[in-house]
Design a protein around this motif. Structure first.
Motif, PDB file in Angstrom:
ATOM      1  N   LEU A  86       0.826  -1.204   0.000  1.00 53.63           N
ATOM      2  CA  LEU A  86       0.000   0.000   0.000  1.00 53.63           C
ATOM      3  C   LEU A  86       0.864   1.260   0.000  1.00 53.63           C
ATOM      4  N   ASP A  87       1.903   1.248   0.811  1.00 56.73           N
ATOM      5  CA  ASP A  87       2.806   2.395   0.854  1.00 56.73           C
ATOM      6  C   ASP A  87       3.491   2.603  -0.497  1.00 56.73           C
ATOM      7  N   ALA A  88       3.885   1.500  -1.131  1.00 53.89           N
ATOM      8  CA  ALA A  88       4.523   1.593  -2.451  1.00 53.89           C
ATOM      9  C   ALA A  88       3.531   2.096  -3.492  1.00 53.89           C
ATOM     10  N   ALA A  89       2.300   1.624  -3.417  1.00 52.49           N
ATOM     11  CA  ALA A  89       1.276   2.043  -4.382  1.00 52.49           C
ATOM     12  C   ALA A  89       1.007   3.539  -4.274  1.00 52.49           C
ATOM     13  N   LYS A  90       0.975   4.031  -3.066  1.00 53.00           N
ATOM     14  CA  LYS A  90       0.758   5.472  -2.876  1.00 53.00           C
ATOM     15  C   LYS A  90       1.951   6.272  -3.409  1.00 53.00           C
ATOM     16  N   PHE A  91       3.144   5.759  -3.172  1.00 58.06           N
ATOM     17  CA  PHE A  91       4.351   6.452  -3.619  1.00 58.06           C
ATOM     18  C   PHE A  91       4.428   6.515  -5.142  1.00 58.06           C
ATOM     19  N   PHE A  92       4.111   5.391  -5.814  1.00 57.73           N
ATOM     20  CA  PHE A  92       4.225   5.325  -7.269  1.00 57.73           C
ATOM     21  C   PHE A  92       2.917   5.662  -7.989  1.00 57.73           C
ATOM     22  N   LYS A  93       1.873   5.960  -7.211  1.00 60.82           N
ATOM     23  CA  LYS A  93       0.552   6.261  -7.795  1.00 60.82           C
ATOM     24  C   LYS A  93       0.050   5.088  -8.643  1.00 60.82           C
ATOM     25  N   THR A  94       0.134   3.914  -8.062  1.00 61.02           N
ATOM     26  CA  THR A  94      -0.301   2.683  -8.711  1.00 61.02           C
ATOM     27  C   THR A  94      -1.773   2.432  -8.426  1.00 61.02           C
ATOM     28  N   ASP A  95      -2.543   2.191  -9.476  1.00 58.38           N
ATOM     29  CA  ASP A  95      -3.969   1.897  -9.317  1.00 58.38           C
ATOM     30  C   ASP A  95      -4.243   0.404  -9.180  1.00 58.38           C
ATOM     31  N   VAL A  96      -3.499  -0.395  -9.939  1.00 58.31           N
ATOM     32  CA  VAL A  96      -3.676  -1.849  -9.911  1.00 58.31           C
ATOM     33  C   VAL A  96      -2.301  -2.500  -9.781  1.00 58.31           C
ATOM     34  N   ILE A  97      -2.192  -3.396  -8.823  1.00 62.22           N
ATOM     35  CA  ILE A  97      -0.940  -4.102  -8.552  1.00 62.22           C
ATOM     36  C   ILE A  97      -0.997  -5.493  -9.160  1.00 62.22           C
ATOM     37  N   ILE A  98       0.001  -5.811  -9.974  1.00 62.89           N
ATOM     38  CA  ILE A  98       0.192  -7.185 -10.444  1.00 62.89           C
ATOM     39  C   ILE A  98       1.254  -7.788  -9.539  1.00 62.89           C
ATOM     40  N   LYS A 121     -11.416  -4.749 -18.277  1.00 67.69           N
ATOM     41  CA  LYS A 121     -12.739  -4.920 -18.876  1.00 67.69           C
ATOM     42  C   LYS A 121     -13.842  -5.204 -17.862  1.00 67.69           C
ATOM     43  N   SER A 122     -13.507  -5.210 -16.573  1.00 67.86           N
ATOM     44  CA  SER A 122     -14.519  -5.477 -15.551  1.00 67.86           C
ATOM     45  C   SER A 122     -14.219  -4.647 -14.310  1.00 67.86           C
ATOM     46  N   ASN A 123     -15.105  -4.727 -13.335  1.00 67.53           N
ATOM     47  CA  ASN A 123     -14.905  -3.983 -12.095  1.00 67.53           C
ATOM     48  C   ASN A 123     -14.465  -4.886 -10.954  1.00 67.53           C
ATOM     49  N   ILE A 124     -13.802  -5.992 -11.273  1.00 62.88           N
ATOM     50  CA  ILE A 124     -13.341  -6.892 -10.229  1.00 62.88           C
ATOM     51  C   ILE A 124     -12.223  -6.233  -9.418  1.00 62.88           C
ATOM     52  N   ASP A 125     -12.148  -6.629  -8.145  1.00 59.55           N
ATOM     53  CA  ASP A 125     -11.134  -6.083  -7.238  1.00 59.55           C
ATOM     54  C   ASP A 125      -9.888  -6.953  -7.190  1.00 59.55           C
ATOM     55  N   PHE A 126     -10.074  -8.250  -7.442  1.00 55.57           N
ATOM     56  CA  PHE A 126      -8.969  -9.195  -7.260  1.00 55.57           C
ATOM     57  C   PHE A 126      -9.123 -10.348  -8.234  1.00 55.57           C
ATOM     58  N   ILE A 127      -8.006 -10.762  -8.828  1.00 55.48           N
ATOM     59  CA  ILE A 127      -8.005 -11.922  -9.713  1.00 55.48           C
ATOM     60  C   ILE A 127      -6.726 -12.710  -9.494  1.00 55.48           C
ATOM     61  N   ILE A 128      -6.843 -14.029  -9.564  1.00 54.89           N
ATOM     62  CA  ILE A 128      -5.682 -14.887  -9.372  1.00 54.89           C
ATOM     63  C   ILE A 128      -5.864 -16.168 -10.165  1.00 54.89           C
ATOM     64  N   GLY A 129      -4.765 -16.755 -10.583  1.00 56.15           N
ATOM     65  CA  GLY A 129      -4.825 -18.033 -11.271  1.00 56.15           C
ATOM     66  C   GLY A 129      -5.285 -19.136 -10.335  1.00 56.15           C
ATOM     67  N   ASN A 130      -6.031 -20.089 -10.873  1.00 54.94           N
ATOM     68  CA  ASN A 130      -6.524 -21.191 -10.046  1.00 54.94           C
ATOM     69  C   ASN A 130      -6.843 -22.375 -10.946  1.00 54.94           C
ATOM     70  N   ASP A 131      -7.062 -23.538 -10.328  1.00 53.85           N
ATOM     71  CA  ASP A 131      -7.365 -24.729 -11.115  1.00 53.85           C
ATOM     72  C   ASP A 131      -8.858 -25.035 -11.176  1.00 53.85           C
ATOM     73  N   SER A 132      -9.688 -24.152 -10.590  1.00 50.48           N
ATOM     74  CA  SER A 132     -11.138 -24.311 -10.689  1.00 50.48           C
ATOM     75  C   SER A 132     -11.808 -22.955 -10.464  1.00 50.48           C
ATOM     76  N   ASN A 133     -13.102 -22.904 -10.760  1.00 52.07           N
ATOM     77  CA  ASN A 133     -13.869 -21.683 -10.539  1.00 52.07           C
ATOM     78  C   ASN A 133     -14.465 -21.609  -9.138  1.00 52.07           C
ATOM     79  N   PHE A 151      -4.673  -6.984  -8.079  1.00 51.98           N
ATOM     80  CA  PHE A 151      -5.675  -6.396  -7.196  1.00 51.98           C
ATOM     81  C   PHE A 151      -5.584  -4.873  -7.217  1.00 51.98           C
ATOM     82  N   ARG A 152      -6.715  -4.253  -6.951  1.00 51.07           N
ATOM     83  CA  ARG A 152      -6.797  -2.799  -6.972  1.00 51.07           C
ATOM     84  C   ARG A 152      -6.275  -2.221  -5.655  1.00 51.07           C
TER      85      ARG A 152
END
Length: 267
Positions: A86-98, A121-133, A151-152
């Motif tokens: 969070l501190d890094a995101a504020k410093f670099f003005k990052t909107d979405v962290i990979i 393309k969506s309003n999701i807050d978090f996405i991660i790879g997984n082996d199922s839905n 994540f945002r």
């Protein structure tokens, strides 16, 4: 045009108990962290690649390396990775962290861009790879070896305001999957089931390091996930190198996993 800033954050600290200074261990003549950052440069949809390390003196040597390699970095809390982010995101003005963990040197730039696409393309807050839905599986080291999380910063800021713990090194991404907090998505990756259960694509133990040296010797540094899968299918003995480490990791993960309790549970 989407004006959000998508940046790769690489959490790294050199005081690892299981494999000290693993991020600077050489693989075919190059430090593993340099290999990772060079691979990530092939992603086309990110703005910056930032190593997020700690304020601990034990990471001073890492900072020297990053400066020599002209790799951007941020120093923050040693145990609280979420606050460091969070501190890094504020410093670099990052909107979405990979989020590409420093030992995930097999991360495929294709999936970095895929994560960006999904979040644009969506309003999701978090996405991660997984082996199922359905249920998140942190133990699938094939999927998580290739696919990062995204994540945002707004979601991260909410977690930092709610969490009770200041030590979240282990399992911190699972905060984003707590019920009723965020809109989340799994990027499902279905590979050979035998491979998914038996392969470790990370550098956490000595056996992981041995495997990495063999893979990079065979493939070089410019490869994708299909190349790795093909290599395992043609050389099944490679799987045996990290076989014992899988159960060891699962035991340590559950033993050390962070406290997910919140100050004010969402209604």
């Amino acid at each position: 045009m989407n004006s959000e800033n998508f940046d790769v954050f690489i959490p790294v600290r050199t005081a690892s108990v299981r494999l000290p200074k693993k991020h600077l261990l050489e693989i075919n003549g190059q430090p593993s962290l340099k290999i990772l950052t060079e691979r990530l440069k092939k992603a086309k949809k990110i703005r910056k690649i930032i190593v997020c390390t700690t304020n601990s003196k034990s990471d001073d040597h890492l900072i020297e390396f990053l400066k020599d390699e002209n790799i951007e970095f941020f120093r923050g809390d040693e145990k609280d990775i979420l606050q460091r982010f969070l501190d890094a995101a504020k410093f670099f003005k990052t909107d979405v962290i990979i989020d590409v963990e420093g030992d995930k040197i097999y991360t495929d730039p294709y999936f970095v861009d895929k994560i960006v696409d999904e979040m644009q393309k969506s309003n999701i807050d978090f996405i991660i790879g997984n082996d199922s839905n359905k249920t998140f599986n942190p133990a699938n080291h094939l999927v998580h070896g290739f696919i990062p999380a995204g994540f945002r910063t707004t979601a991260l800021e909410r977690i930092c305001g709610l969490k009770n713990t200041k030590n979240n090194e282990t399992g911190y991404k699972e905060f984003f999957l707590l019920p009723k907090l965020f809109k989340t998505k799994f990027l499902v990756f279905k590979a050979n089931q035998n491979l998914s259960k038996k392969v470790r694509l990370t550098i956490d133990y000595e056996s992981d390091y041995i495997l990495a040296k063999k893979i990079f010797k065979k493939l070089g540094t410019d490869f994708n996930y299909e190349d790795v899968l093909d290599l395992f299918l043609k050389n099944p003995r490679l799987i045996e190198i990290t076989h014992k480490s899988i159960r060891q990791w699962e035991k340590n993960y559950r033993k050390s996993i962070t406290d997910f309790s919140l100050k004010n549970k969402p209604s």
